[in-house]
Design a protein around this motif. Structure first.
Motif, PDB file in Angstrom:
ATOM      1  N   SER A   1       0.829  -1.214   0.000  1.00  0.00           N
ATOM      2  CA  SER A   1       0.000   0.000   0.000  1.00  0.00           C
ATOM      3  C   SER A   1       0.858   1.257   0.000  1.00  0.00           C
ATOM      4  CB  SER A   1      -0.932  -0.001   1.214  1.00  0.00           C
ATOM      5  OG  SER A   1      -0.193   0.096   2.424  1.00  0.00           O
ATOM      6  N   ASN A   2       1.947   1.239   0.736  1.00  0.00           N
ATOM      7  CA  ASN A   2       2.824   2.410   0.772  1.00  0.00           C
ATOM      8  C   ASN A   2       3.578   2.585  -0.542  1.00  0.00           C
ATOM      9  OD1 ASN A   2       3.126   3.684   3.744  1.00  0.00           O
ATOM     10  ND2 ASN A   2       2.600   1.521   3.897  1.00  0.00           N
ATOM     11  N   ILE A   3       3.905   1.471  -1.191  1.00  0.00           N
ATOM     12  CA  ILE A   3       4.549   1.568  -2.510  1.00  0.00           C
ATOM     13  C   ILE A   3       3.570   2.148  -3.530  1.00  0.00           C
ATOM     14  CG2 ILE A   3       5.564   0.231  -4.393  1.00  0.00           C
ATOM     15  CD1 ILE A   3       6.603  -1.730  -2.272  1.00  0.00           C
ATOM     16  N   LEU A   4       2.339   1.658  -3.507  1.00  0.00           N
ATOM     17  CA  LEU A   4       1.330   2.164  -4.444  1.00  0.00           C
ATOM     18  C   LEU A   4       1.046   3.639  -4.216  1.00  0.00           C
ATOM     19  CD1 LEU A   4      -1.215  -0.815  -4.449  1.00  0.00           C
ATOM     20  CD2 LEU A   4       0.393  -0.182  -6.260  1.00  0.00           C
ATOM     21  N   ASN A   5       1.112   4.067  -2.956  1.00  0.00           N
ATOM     22  CA  ASN A   5       0.844   5.468  -2.653  1.00  0.00           C
ATOM     23  C   ASN A   5       1.865   6.397  -3.303  1.00  0.00           C
ATOM     24  OD1 ASN A   5       1.312   7.818  -0.206  1.00  0.00           O
ATOM     25  ND2 ASN A   5      -0.744   7.510  -1.016  1.00  0.00           N
ATOM     26  N   ARG A   6       3.062   5.888  -3.558  1.00  0.00           N
ATOM     27  CA  ARG A   6       4.069   6.697  -4.248  1.00  0.00           C
ATOM     28  C   ARG A   6       3.647   7.003  -5.679  1.00  0.00           C
ATOM     29  NH1 ARG A   6       7.443   9.126  -0.677  1.00  0.00           N
ATOM     30  NH2 ARG A   6       8.111   7.640   0.921  1.00  0.00           N
ATOM     31  N   PHE A   7       2.910   6.083  -6.279  1.00  0.00           N
ATOM     32  CA  PHE A   7       2.475   6.267  -7.663  1.00  0.00           C
ATOM     33  C   PHE A   7       1.135   6.995  -7.750  1.00  0.00           C
ATOM     34  CE2 PHE A   7       5.245   2.531  -7.641  1.00  0.00           C
ATOM     35  CZ  PHE A   7       6.136   2.852  -8.655  1.00  0.00           C
ATOM     36  N   VAL A   8       0.317   6.858  -6.714  1.00  0.00           N
ATOM     37  CA  VAL A   8      -0.983   7.557  -6.691  1.00  0.00           C
ATOM     38  C   VAL A   8      -1.092   8.331  -5.376  1.00  0.00           C
ATOM     39  CG1 VAL A   8      -2.291   6.114  -8.282  1.00  0.00           C
ATOM     40  CG2 VAL A   8      -1.981   5.345  -5.931  1.00  0.00           C
ATOM     41  N   PRO A   9      -0.282   9.382  -5.218  1.00  0.00           N
ATOM     42  CA  PRO A   9      -0.250  10.097  -3.930  1.00  0.00           C
ATOM     43  C   PRO A   9      -1.551  10.793  -3.578  1.00  0.00           C
ATOM     44  CG  PRO A   9       0.980  11.293  -5.611  1.00  0.00           C
ATOM     45  CD  PRO A   9       0.629   9.971  -6.207  1.00  0.00           C
ATOM     46  N   PHE A  10      -2.429  11.002  -4.571  1.00  0.00           N
ATOM     47  CA  PHE A  10      -3.694  11.670  -4.290  1.00  0.00           C
ATOM     48  C   PHE A  10      -4.688  10.741  -3.592  1.00  0.00           C
ATOM     49  CE2 PHE A  10      -3.512  10.052  -8.591  1.00  0.00           C
ATOM     50  CZ  PHE A  10      -4.654   9.276  -8.694  1.00  0.00           C
ATOM     51  N   ILE A  11      -4.397   9.441  -3.550  1.00  0.00           N
ATOM     52  CA  ILE A  11      -5.245   8.490  -2.821  1.00  0.00           C
ATOM     53  C   ILE A  11      -4.576   8.192  -1.485  1.00  0.00           C
ATOM     54  CG2 ILE A  11      -6.305   6.206  -2.814  1.00  0.00           C
ATOM     55  CD1 ILE A  11      -6.274   6.237  -5.821  1.00  0.00           C
ATOM     56  N   PRO A  12      -5.247   8.445  -0.376  1.00  0.00           N
ATOM     57  CA  PRO A  12      -4.610   8.219   0.926  1.00  0.00           C
ATOM     58  C   PRO A  12      -4.316   6.742   1.160  1.00  0.00           C
ATOM     59  CG  PRO A  12      -6.938   8.716   1.202  1.00  0.00           C
ATOM     60  CD  PRO A  12      -6.623   8.954  -0.236  1.00  0.00           C
TER      61      PRO A  12
ATOM     62  N   ALA B   1      -7.930   6.730  12.035  1.00  0.00           N
ATOM     63  CA  ALA B   1      -8.367   7.294  10.756  1.00  0.00           C
ATOM     64  C   ALA B   1      -8.138   8.799  10.709  1.00  0.00           C
ATOM     65  CB  ALA B   1      -9.847   6.976  10.537  1.00  0.00           C
ATOM     66  N   VAL B   2      -8.420   9.485  11.815  1.00  0.00           N
ATOM     67  CA  VAL B   2      -8.196  10.932  11.865  1.00  0.00           C
ATOM     68  C   VAL B   2      -6.723  11.252  11.644  1.00  0.00           C
ATOM     69  CG1 VAL B   2      -8.173  12.931  13.404  1.00  0.00           C
ATOM     70  CG2 VAL B   2     -10.189  11.470  13.294  1.00  0.00           C
ATOM     71  N   GLY B   3      -5.840  10.496  12.305  1.00  0.00           N
ATOM     72  CA  GLY B   3      -4.410  10.722  12.118  1.00  0.00           C
ATOM     73  C   GLY B   3      -3.975  10.475  10.690  1.00  0.00           C
ATOM     74  N   ALA B   4      -4.533   9.446  10.080  1.00  0.00           N
ATOM     75  CA  ALA B   4      -4.174   9.134   8.693  1.00  0.00           C
ATOM     76  C   ALA B   4      -4.648  10.228   7.743  1.00  0.00           C
ATOM     77  CB  ALA B   4      -4.777   7.791   8.295  1.00  0.00           C
TER      78      ALA B   4
ATOM     79  N   ILE C   1     -13.032  20.830   9.999  1.00  0.00           N
ATOM     80  CA  ILE C   1     -13.261  20.073  11.232  1.00  0.00           C
ATOM     81  C   ILE C   1     -14.400  19.078  11.039  1.00  0.00           C
ATOM     82  CG2 ILE C   1     -13.876  20.240  13.670  1.00  0.00           C
ATOM     83  CD1 ILE C   1     -12.644  23.022  13.704  1.00  0.00           C
ATOM     84  N   SER C   2     -15.441  19.497  10.338  1.00  0.00           N
ATOM     85  CA  SER C   2     -16.591  18.613  10.123  1.00  0.00           C
ATOM     86  C   SER C   2     -16.212  17.411   9.273  1.00  0.00           C
ATOM     87  CB  SER C   2     -17.727  19.391   9.452  1.00  0.00           C
ATOM     88  OG  SER C   2     -18.121  20.495  10.242  1.00  0.00           O
ATOM     89  N   LEU C   3     -15.500  17.648   8.178  1.00  0.00           N
ATOM     90  CA  LEU C   3     -15.099  16.547   7.300  1.00  0.00           C
ATOM     91  C   LEU C   3     -14.073  15.631   7.957  1.00  0.00           C
ATOM     92  CD1 LEU C   3     -14.826  18.288   3.821  1.00  0.00           C
ATOM     93  CD2 LEU C   3     -16.286  16.351   4.389  1.00  0.00           C
ATOM     94  N   SER C   4     -13.339  16.160   8.921  1.00  0.00           N
ATOM     95  CA  SER C   4     -12.311  15.353   9.584  1.00  0.00           C
ATOM     96  C   SER C   4     -12.895  14.374  10.592  1.00  0.00           C
ATOM     97  CB  SER C   4     -11.303  16.266  10.294  1.00  0.00           C
ATOM     98  OG  SER C   4     -10.646  17.108   9.369  1.00  0.00           O
ATOM     99  N   GLY C   5     -14.200  14.411  10.782  1.00  0.00           N
ATOM    100  CA  GLY C   5     -14.829  13.460  11.696  1.00  0.00           C
ATOM    101  C   GLY C   5     -14.975  12.095  11.051  1.00  0.00           C
ATOM    102  N   VAL C   6     -13.845  11.477  10.748  1.00  0.00           N
ATOM    103  CA  VAL C   6     -13.834  10.201  10.027  1.00  0.00           C
ATOM    104  C   VAL C   6     -14.126   9.056  10.994  1.00  0.00           C
ATOM    105  CG1 VAL C   6     -12.450   8.676   8.582  1.00  0.00           C
ATOM    106  CG2 VAL C   6     -12.141  11.149   8.426  1.00  0.00           C
TER     107      VAL C   6
ATOM    108  N   ALA D   1     -15.153  10.828   1.568  1.00  0.00           N
ATOM    109  CA  ALA D   1     -15.463  12.262   1.574  1.00  0.00           C
ATOM    110  C   ALA D   1     -14.277  13.075   2.086  1.00  0.00           C
ATOM    111  CB  ALA D   1     -16.698  12.519   2.437  1.00  0.00           C
ATOM    112  N   ALA D   2     -13.655  12.601   3.159  1.00  0.00           N
ATOM    113  CA  ALA D   2     -12.491  13.311   3.691  1.00  0.00           C
ATOM    114  C   ALA D   2     -11.328  13.278   2.709  1.00  0.00           C
ATOM    115  CB  ALA D   2     -12.077  12.695   5.025  1.00  0.00           C
ATOM    116  N   SER D   3     -11.142  12.150   2.039  1.00  0.00           N
ATOM    117  CA  SER D   3     -10.038  12.022   1.088  1.00  0.00           C
ATOM    118  C   SER D   3     -10.208  12.956  -0.103  1.00  0.00           C
ATOM    119  CB  SER D   3      -9.942  10.574   0.594  1.00  0.00           C
ATOM    120  OG  SER D   3      -9.741   9.691   1.669  1.00  0.00           O
ATOM    121  N   VAL D   4     -11.451  13.161  -0.519  1.00  0.00           N
ATOM    122  CA  VAL D   4     -11.708  13.986  -1.704  1.00  0.00           C
ATOM    123  C   VAL D   4     -11.699  15.473  -1.365  1.00  0.00           C
ATOM    124  CG1 VAL D   4     -13.419  14.554  -3.470  1.00  0.00           C
ATOM    125  CG2 VAL D   4     -12.988  12.162  -2.867  1.00  0.00           C
TER     126      VAL D   4
END
Length: 674
Positions: free
Chosen positions: A17-28, A129-132, A357-362, A404-407
């Motif tokens: 997952s961390n390797i893939l994140n290097r190629f698609v950094p816009f996806i958490p 999830a909030v930390g991530a 703050i509202s969207l961060s309530g994951v 929603a938080a990711s977008v």
């Protein structure tokens, strides 16, 4: 064997997952991990792990929340206590009541007590999830701390409300007074038990150390076991294990700060060990969450009694209701309440910050684990009403809030960053200062008598970087620093002269040898004096090389036979005079001249190291190799610190990239000169 293979597969997915994140950094990373978990569960011979809620809480949530309590700044939590309590307590109970009635109205087949239970388990935000999510974007520091504090506290309030709602559903009996009293006992008791147990375990470590057992591995093992012991004992007593581990982490942080200078090596090992543990646990939480989703979805989708589009609509409506409740609650207290706004260090946030703050309530794995803990049957033996649907709705809300938080969070935070370019530069300077100071602590923790000279040289270089990062080496300041360095060098030179006189009085050296040494010191002092007047930018080593070249080619040639014949004596003299110089410089060192003084001391230490290696018959100077090893330790610590700052949301992706480029440049220079 199957369980072992399953765990190995999950660990591989974390790395992937961390390797893939290097190629698609816009996806958490959390969403990638959930997707990988779903994919591995859908394979014909895929991984299927039944989620045991009790095991999940003790194995994952306890150590993660313990670490959050340990690393979250206590004074900032205290300053934000009012908004944290309003979100962690007030918003939770408002959500239980409002969302509970709304769910029952929307889905009449879910009884009101069961609807309250679903609302309760959906009310707490997930600390992991909030930390991530916060780690991907640059949130204002106060908002980041607020979200951390809320996530630490609202698990307990949400789970307690969930517990009583489930009990009311199962037994058909509910008492508000009893529930309120029980909540106070469970919450306050959890905090007290966690603090006491953490204190006792810390005292146990001190007692072990007093027995002479300084082995870091033993103390590290005790530290790893601490959150599990605290959680299990607290739950056995009947108080909140979640609040107990948070309190335990805070007590541990207090003890760590108090003994940081004494147990520096332990702090470095602890940070490294916990970074690995947390990396694995954080990843496993989301991968396991993904593994559960196919079974949860299939239970509803294959059931002909449910309309698939309708239940998906339920998920969307409930998720939007939770976001709306959160937004309105924050707006009412920050925008509409003048008294509260004055008491809050956040001040009056803009609509954009309220939206963040509202969207961060994951919602996260805590919600799903709680939903899985719903019993299968009621007290009378009948099935728990709509248990599968409740679990499905919980999983759906988790995915909705994560997506929603990711977008939207990066968009809102990015717009906010455009208006704060100056503050970003300030953040970069502060982050570089934190990074370099962490490297200094790491180098000092590795310092021994053998590599002391190399360690001081590396610390001196890092201190120069700190001054540069702080803007202290401007043209106006360089003159003052040069004067400081000259003054420190003169202190060392005069201490060398006094030591030569002492050796002469002790008959260690003859008058002729003392004269030769003093002559060299005379020339050195003259050059230092000229340096002050003419601003000559020479270091001690450069001055020595210039003098050596001049006098070797001219007046010093007749003295060469004398110097060669008495080489051992002159090495002994230089060794003693260098030690005397270091002692004198340390006596004159203060906060104002400390960086410059350490730089000069490092040069003397290098001379001592070379002389001692020569006296021991070593043909190679170990200084350069030792310095290279310590430089690599410092570089790795800087990388670790940047990653930690980024994951904590204290710096954004751009600042992290700049700091990493700086580290790469330093590493390239080090390797080139090695």
């Amino acid at each position: 064997m199957e369980l072992f293979i399953a765990v190995l597969v999950l660990l591989v997915l974390i790395g992937l997952s961390n390797i893939l994140n290097r190629f698609v950094p816009f996806i958490p990373v959390p969403l990638i991990q959930i997707a990988l978990g779903v994919a591995i569960a859908l394979l014909p011979a895929g991984v299927h792990l039944p989620l045991n809620p009790e095991l999940f809480f003790v194995l994952f949530i306890a150590p993660l929340l313990y670490n959050d309590g340990k690393r979250t700044p206590r004074h900032e939590l205290w300053n934000l206590r009012a908004p944290i309590l309003l979100l962690a307590l007030g918003l939770v109970f408002v959500t239980v009541v409002v969302a509970g009635y709304a769910i029952h109205w929307l889905i009449p087949t879910i009884p009101l007590p069961a609807a309250f239970a679903l609302a309760a388990i959906l009310s707490p935000t997930d600390a992991v999830a909030v930390g991530a999510m916060a780690g991907r974007v640059h949130l204002p520091k106060s908002i980041h701390r607020l979200l951390e504090g809320e996530a630490l506290m609202n698990d307990a309030s949400g789970l307690v409300a969930f517990k009583f709602a489930i009990a009311a559903t199962v037994t058909g009996v509910f008492s508000l007074a009893e529930a309120s009293f029980s909540f106070l006992i469970i919450a306050i008791g959890g905090l007290l038990v966690g603090a006491v147990l953490s204190f006792l375990l810390i005292r146990l470590g001190v007692w072990i150390r007093r027995l002479g057992m300084e082995d870091v591995t033993i103390h590290m093992l005790l530290q790893i076991l601490t959150p599990f012991v605290i959680y299990l004992v607290s739950e056995e007593i009947g108080v909140s294990g979640i609040l107990a581990v948070v309190a335990g982490g805070i007590i541990h942080a207090i003890e760590r700060d108090r003994t940081e200078s004494v147990q520096l090596k332990m702090q470095v090992v602890s940070a490294s060990t916990w970074s690995v543990i947390l990396f694995i646990l954080n990843g496993l939480v989301f991968v396991i969450l993904g593994v559960q989703i196919p079974d949860v979805l299939s239970t509803i989708f294959v059931n002909v009694s449910f309309n698939n589009l309708q239940v998906l609509g339920y998920v969307g409506l409930i998720s939007l209701l939770l976001l709306l409740l959160r937004f309105v609650w924050i707006y009412l207290f920050w925008q509409g309440n003048e008294w509260f706004r004055k008491k809050s260090p956040i001040g009056k946030p803009r609509l954009q910050e309220i939206s963040i703050i509202s969207l961060s309530g994951v919602r996260g794995a805590v919600t799903l684990a709680g939903a899985f803990s719903i019993p299968y049957v009621l007290q009378d033996g009948s099935p728990f009403p709509e248990r599968d649907l409740i679990i499905f709705l919980a999983a759906g809300v988790i995915l909705f809030t994560l997506i929603a938080a990711s977008v939207f969070l990066p968009v809102l935070a990015k717009n906010d960053e455009k208006t704060t370019d100056g503050s970003q530069q300030t953040t970069e300077r502060k982050a570089k200062d934190i990074m370099l100071n962490a490297a200094i602590r790491a180098v000092k923790s590795e310092m021994t008598d053998e590599n002391k000279a190399a360690a001081l040289a590396v610390v001196s270089d890092l201190s120069k970087y700190i001054r540069q990062a702080a803007g202290q080496l401007t043209a106006g300041k360089r003159k003052d620093i040069l004067k400081q360095e000259t003054a420190i060098n003169l202190i060392g030179t005069r201490a060398e002269r006094r030591e030569i006189e002492n050796m002469l009085d002790e008959n260690v050296i003859a008058s002729e040898a003392a004269f030769k040494c003093n002559s060299w010191l005379d020339r050195k002092e003259m050059m230092l004096a000229n340096r002050t007047n003419t601003q000559m930018m020479f270091s001690i080593s450069e001055i020595g090389r210039v003098l050596g070249h001049l006098f070797t080619n001219r007046t010093e040639k007749p003295d060469q036979p004398f110097m060669i014949e008495n080489a051992d004596l002159f090495r002994q003299v230089k060794l003693r005079t260098s030690e005397a110089a270091i002692k004198a410089i340390r006596a004159h060192m203060n906060d104002g001249n400390r960086p410059v003084a350490l730089s000069v001391i490092a040069k003397y230490e290098r001379v001592i190291a070379r002389l001692r290696s020569w006296n021991q018959g070593k043909t190679e100077d170990p200084f350069n190799q030792e310095k290279l090893e310590l430089q690599m330790v410092a570089i790795q610590e800087q990388r670790n610190t940047v990653q930690q700052l980024y994951e904590n949301g204290e710096i954004n992706r751009d600042v992290a990239a700049k700091l990493r480029r700086f580290i790469n440049d330093v590493e390239a220079t080090v390797l080139k000169n090695s």
